[in-house]
Write a protein that holds these residues in place. Structure first.
Motif, PDB file in Angstrom:
ATOM      1  N   SER A  24       1.057  -1.152   0.014  1.00 20.23           N
ATOM      2  CA  SER A  24       0.076   0.029   0.039  1.00 20.23           C
ATOM      3  C   SER A  24       1.012   1.267   0.094  1.00 20.23           C
ATOM      4  N   ALA A  25       0.364   2.283  -0.305  1.00 21.56           N
ATOM      5  CA  ALA A  25       1.148   3.740  -0.364  1.00 21.56           C
ATOM      6  C   ALA A  25       1.594   4.037   1.035  1.00 21.56           C
ATOM      7  N   THR A  54       4.679  -0.290  -4.927  1.00 21.29           N
ATOM      8  CA  THR A  54       3.390   0.024  -5.082  1.00 21.29           C
ATOM      9  C   THR A  54       2.819  -0.327  -6.421  1.00 21.29           C
ATOM     10  N   VAL A  56       2.551   1.766  -8.694  1.00 19.32           N
ATOM     11  CA  VAL A  56       1.913   3.080  -9.421  1.00 19.32           C
ATOM     12  C   VAL A  56       2.746   3.544 -10.421  1.00 19.32           C
ATOM     13  N   GLU A 114      -5.159   1.188  -4.342  1.00 17.99           N
ATOM     14  CA  GLU A 114      -4.669   2.434  -3.806  1.00 17.99           C
ATOM     15  C   GLU A 114      -5.568   2.923  -2.613  1.00 17.99           C
TER      16      GLU A 114
END
Length: 132
Positions: A24-25, A54, A56, A114
């Motif tokens: 997770s962030a 992550t 992302v 997210e």
């Protein structure tokens, strides 16, 4: 593997405890390698490590690292859209809804994860249900 060693992002693919995992962030922000890279002024290394953890995109990782540099005590993240209030339900997140409307399934799954911290499978199934 070479770049990981060159940029100080782990020992070896076989010994890296984060290999194959997505975080997770919040967990990525608290990662010791990310924190050390920020402390030592290696912003690019911090961004790379954050992305590894992550999954992302570059823009999201840079924004997260910039936030950590500006506010070192930040441990929670809000939506990256113009709305700065925390999002609890993905259907209320403008960025997530935009991905759904544009039929960008992969981006929608990433954003869902997210926002909710669920597994990849759970996020994929939820996005598929919402895209029908």
């Amino acid at each position: 593997m070479f770049f990981k060693r060159l940029f100080g992002l782990g020992q070896d693919d076989n010994t890296d405890p984060t290999a194959g995992q997505t975080y997770s962030a919040q967990a990525a922000a608290q990662d010791s390698v990310v924190q050390e890279a920020i402390r030592s002024g290696r912003k690019i290394n911090a961004i790379k490590r954050y992305r590894e953890l992550t999954g992302v995109g570059l823009k999201e990782a840079k924004e997260a690292i910039d936030e950590l540099i500006a506010n070192p005590s930040t441990t929670t993240f809000t939506s990256t859209s113009n709305d700065t209030s925390p999002v609890t339900d993905p259907v209320h997140d403008p960025e997530f809804m935009r991905y759904l409307q544009q039929n960008k399934k992969i981006n929608a799954v990433k954003r869902y994860r997210e926002l909710t911290n669920v597994t990849l499978k759970e996020a994929k199934e939820a996005v598929e249900r919402l895209m029908k």
